[in-house]
Design an enzyme around this catalytic site. Structure first.
Site, PDB file in Angstrom:
ATOM      1  N   GLY A 238       0.860  -1.193   0.000  1.00 59.88           N
ATOM      2  CA  GLY A 238       0.000   0.000   0.000  1.00 59.88           C
ATOM      3  C   GLY A 238       0.889   1.234   0.000  1.00 59.88           C
ATOM      4  CB  ALA A 239       4.458   1.446  -1.002  1.00 61.09           C
TER       5      ALA A 239
ATOM      6  N   GLY B 144       0.059   5.037  -1.186  1.00 63.35           N
ATOM      7  CA  GLY B 144      -1.063   5.750  -0.567  1.00 63.35           C
ATOM      8  C   GLY B 144      -0.637   6.911   0.309  1.00 63.35           C
ATOM      9  N   GLY B 145      -1.649   7.492   0.948  1.00 67.68           N
ATOM     10  CA  GLY B 145      -1.437   8.658   1.807  1.00 67.68           C
ATOM     11  C   GLY B 145      -0.497   8.349   2.960  1.00 67.68           C
TER      12      GLY B 145
ATOM     13  NE  ARG C 116     -12.031   6.727  10.900  1.00 66.82           N
ATOM     14  CZ  ARG C 116     -12.215   7.389  12.034  1.00 66.82           C
ATOM     15  NH1 ARG C 116     -13.438   7.573  12.510  1.00 66.82           N
ATOM     16  NH2 ARG C 116     -11.187   7.884  12.706  1.00 66.82           N
TER      17      ARG C 116
ATOM     18  CG  ASN D 198      -9.731  -1.377   4.286  1.00 63.77           C
ATOM     19  OD1 ASN D 198      -9.778  -1.173   3.081  1.00 63.77           O
ATOM     20  ND2 ASN D 198      -9.551  -0.409   5.165  1.00 63.77           N
TER      21      ASN D 198
ATOM     22  CB  SER E 177      -5.245  -2.137   6.607  1.00 66.50           C
ATOM     23  OG  SER E 177      -4.071  -2.214   5.839  1.00 66.50           O
TER      24      SER E 177
ATOM     25  CG  ASP F  19      -4.684   4.870  19.129  1.00 69.49           C
ATOM     26  OD1 ASP F  19      -5.265   5.758  18.488  1.00 69.49           O
ATOM     27  OD2 ASP F  19      -4.845   3.657  18.906  1.00 69.49           O
TER      28      ASP F  19
ATOM     29  NE  ARG G 238      -4.320  10.697  16.221  1.00 66.85           N
ATOM     30  CZ  ARG G 238      -4.994   9.909  15.375  1.00 66.85           C
ATOM     31  NH1 ARG G 238      -5.522   8.770  15.807  1.00 66.85           N
ATOM     32  NH2 ARG G 238      -5.130  10.271  14.122  1.00 66.85           N
TER      33      ARG G 238
ATOM     34  CG  HIS H  85      -6.520   1.894  16.001  1.00 68.86           C
ATOM     35  ND1 HIS H  85      -6.005   3.083  16.489  1.00 68.86           N
ATOM     36  CD2 HIS H  85      -6.787   2.118  14.688  1.00 68.86           C
ATOM     37  CE1 HIS H  85      -5.961   3.966  15.512  1.00 68.86           C
ATOM     38  NE2 HIS H  85      -6.432   3.407  14.408  1.00 68.86           N
TER      39      HIS H  85
HETATM   40  N1  LIG Z   1      -3.658   2.066  12.458  1.00 68.80           N
HETATM   41  C1  LIG Z   1      -3.871   3.365  12.455  1.00 68.80           C
HETATM   42  O1  LIG Z   1      -3.660   4.043  13.466  1.00 68.80           O
HETATM   43  C2  LIG Z   1      -4.350   4.064  11.213  1.00 68.80           C
HETATM   44  C3  LIG Z   1      -4.310   5.459  11.128  1.00 68.80           C
HETATM   45  C4  LIG Z   1      -4.723   6.075   9.960  1.00 68.80           C
HETATM   46  C5  LIG Z   1      -5.187   5.308   8.888  1.00 68.80           C
HETATM   47  N2  LIG Z   1      -5.225   3.950   9.014  1.00 68.80           N
HETATM   48  C6  LIG Z   1      -5.702   3.095   7.910  1.00 68.80           C
HETATM   49  O2  LIG Z   1      -4.671   2.910   6.958  1.00 68.80           O
HETATM   50  C7  LIG Z   1      -5.243   2.553   5.680  1.00 68.80           C
HETATM   51  C8  LIG Z   1      -4.616   3.367   4.563  1.00 68.80           C
HETATM   52  O3  LIG Z   1      -4.898   4.742   4.720  1.00 68.80           O
HETATM   53  P1  LIG Z   1      -4.370   5.826   3.645  1.00 68.80           P
HETATM   54  O4  LIG Z   1      -4.777   7.154   4.148  1.00 68.80           O
HETATM   55  O5  LIG Z   1      -2.946   5.572   3.302  1.00 68.80           O
HETATM   56  O6  LIG Z   1      -5.281   5.433   2.386  1.00 68.80           O
HETATM   57  P2  LIG Z   1      -4.990   5.738   0.828  1.00 68.80           P
HETATM   58  O7  LIG Z   1      -6.258   5.474   0.086  1.00 68.80           O
HETATM   59  O8  LIG Z   1      -4.352   7.069   0.677  1.00 68.80           O
HETATM   60  O9  LIG Z   1      -3.902   4.641   0.439  1.00 68.80           O
HETATM   61  C9  LIG Z   1      -4.179   3.292   0.438  1.00 68.80           C
HETATM   62  C10 LIG Z   1      -3.323   2.630  -0.601  1.00 68.80           C
HETATM   63  O10 LIG Z   1      -3.638   1.225  -0.580  1.00 68.80           O
HETATM   64  C11 LIG Z   1      -3.579   0.775  -1.922  1.00 68.80           C
HETATM   65  N3  LIG Z   1      -4.302  -0.472  -2.113  1.00 68.80           N
HETATM   66  C12 LIG Z   1      -5.625  -0.699  -2.243  1.00 68.80           C
HETATM   67  N4  LIG Z   1      -5.846  -2.014  -2.436  1.00 68.80           N
HETATM   68  C13 LIG Z   1      -4.645  -2.619  -2.412  1.00 68.80           C
HETATM   69  C14 LIG Z   1      -4.206  -3.965  -2.554  1.00 68.80           C
HETATM   70  N5  LIG Z   1      -5.073  -4.948  -2.777  1.00 68.80           N
HETATM   71  N6  LIG Z   1      -2.893  -4.212  -2.464  1.00 68.80           N
HETATM   72  C15 LIG Z   1      -2.002  -3.212  -2.234  1.00 68.80           C
HETATM   73  N7  LIG Z   1      -2.357  -1.935  -2.107  1.00 68.80           N
HETATM   74  C16 LIG Z   1      -3.648  -1.644  -2.188  1.00 68.80           C
HETATM   75  C17 LIG Z   1      -4.185   1.929  -2.726  1.00 68.80           C
HETATM   76  O11 LIG Z   1      -3.843   1.842  -4.105  1.00 68.80           O
HETATM   77  C18 LIG Z   1      -3.583   3.138  -2.026  1.00 68.80           C
HETATM   78  O12 LIG Z   1      -2.355   3.520  -2.625  1.00 68.80           O
HETATM   79  C19 LIG Z   1      -6.744   2.783   5.857  1.00 68.80           C
HETATM   80  O13 LIG Z   1      -7.375   1.554   6.086  1.00 68.80           O
HETATM   81  C20 LIG Z   1      -6.840   3.669   7.090  1.00 68.80           C
HETATM   82  O14 LIG Z   1      -8.074   3.514   7.756  1.00 68.80           O
HETATM   83  C21 LIG Z   1      -4.806   3.324  10.144  1.00 68.80           C
END
Ligand SMILES: NC(=O)c1ccc[n+]([C@@H]2O[C@H](COP(=O)([O-])OP(=O)(O)OC[C@H]3O[C@@H](n4cnc5c(N)ncnc54)[C@H](O)[C@@H]3O)[C@@H](O)[C@H]2O)c1
Length: 337
Positions: free
Chosen positions: A30-31, A33-34, A103, A116, A140, A172, A175, A199
């Protein structure tokens, strides 16, 4: 001469062992992504990482080309689509998973389950096949369900080791440290608040009574502070107004957890992080508590410690939701074709 040889073996044996994880191969799934991009940047910047593999279903060649120009020694490769997932994972010591949808305002973390759950199951399945001994750090959401999902998938492959599967709840703690420091005028880097439970919402349980340095609050401030820590993710989701959830602070927290793990794998002693893991500490099968990390993952679960009456109630109130989320994750894998 014999003594000299033994010394040489001890010294060089030691160096080889210590340097193993200074040469760690780490994958981010998921590298693109955000979270994935800034997390990969922080990992690329670390001397603990020698190989960094970036997997996503889109954009990883570009992210990898970009990061690869940074003058640190980690070799970066980009892997795109399921056909290239195995190559990203082969030989990895640590796999960090921030893949999946985040979200939008009005959503709970559980609303992400349908999308997810299968992403995490598919990625863990690939880990079981390609790097069954790797440490898995799952970011995730909903973490309260995705950690049980990953664990059940690993069990199906016969490669489950509960000491190596972590739900990353570090944000957490980060924060809680920041908010306590703000209220008390302290340096946040010197504050440590353990956060236990899970979480999501009320399953996030800050143990302010165990904060170092010791801090005290009147009950109304304590209640408001606890609520703010529990809803801090929603604070960011609202402020981003549809553009996602916490990414930069999460990348920081994910990197902090990964570095702690690598340090401990490398032989550093006394490394403690909270994480959502398989647990015998409460009646919940999975629960976050402070963990002593070691060469093979969890060395010792340090448990809940002494709770205040306020915290005991928070733990009791979280149990129902937490058990439900865990069962939902386990049932998902049970019903998977
Ligand atoms: N644990 C925590 O404290 C915490 C905090 C914030 C966000 N999150 C979670 O982290 C996750 C990612 O958030 P984000 O803001 O980076 O989202 P994002 O949409 O910006 O990025 C997610 C990435 O995952 C990729 N992706 C989707 N399906 C995939 C697959 N099958 N294989 C590989 N990659 C895949 C997408 O292409 C995208 O680049 C979310 O589920 C979010 O809820 C967790």
């Amino acid at each position: 001469m014999v003594i000299f040889s033994v010394l040489l073996i001890a010294v060089f044996g030691g160096i080889t062992r210590v340097s193993t994880y200074n040469n760690a191969k780490v994958a981010v799934l998921g590298a693109a992504g955000g979270i994935g991009q800034p997390l990969s940047l922080l990992l690329k910047n670390s001397p603990l990482v020698s190989q960094l593999t970036l997997y996503d279903i889109a954009h990883t060649p570009g992210v990898a080309a970009d990061l690869s120009h940074i003058e640190t020694r980690a070799q970066v490769t980009g892997h795109i689509g399921p056909d290239q997932l195995g190559a990203a994972l082969k030989g990895c010591e640590v796999v960090v998973i921030p893949a999946g949808v985040p979200r939008k305002p009005g959503m709970t973390r559980d609303d992400l389950f349908n999308t997810n759950a299968s992403i995490v199951a598919t990625l863990t399945d690939a880990c079981a096949r390609n790097c069954p001994e790797a440490m898995l750090c799952i970011i995730s959401n909903p973490v309260n369900s995705t950690v049980p999902i990953a664990s059940e998938v690993l069990k199906k492959h016969g490669v489950y080791n509960p000491n190596r599967v972590f739900g990353v709840t570090t944000l957490d703690i980060v924060r809680a440290n920041t908010f306590v420091a703000e209220l008390k005028g302290l340096d946040p880097a010197r504050v440590n608040v353990p956060v236990v439970g899970g979480h999501a919402g009320k399953t996030i349980i800050p143990l302010i009574s165990q904060c170092t340095p010791k801090v005290e609050f009147p009950v109304d401030t304590l209640t408001a502070l606890t609520g703010r820590i529990q809803e801090a993710g929603t604070e960011v989701v609202k402020a981003k107004a549809g553009a996602g959830s916490a990414t930069l602070s999460m990348a920081y927290a994910g990197a902090r957890f990964t570095f702690s793990l690598l340090d401990a794998m490398n032989g550093k002693e006394g490394v403690v992080e909270c994480s959502f893991v398989r647990s015998e500490e409460t009646e919940c099968k999975y629960f976050s508590t402070p963990l002593l990390l070691g060469k093979h993952g969890i060395e010792k679960n340090l448990g809940l410690g002494k709770l205040s009456a306020f915290e005991e109630k928070l733990v009791a109130d979280a149990m129902g939701e937490l058990k439900g989320s865990i069962k939902k994750g386990e049932d998902f894998v049970l019903n998977m074709k």
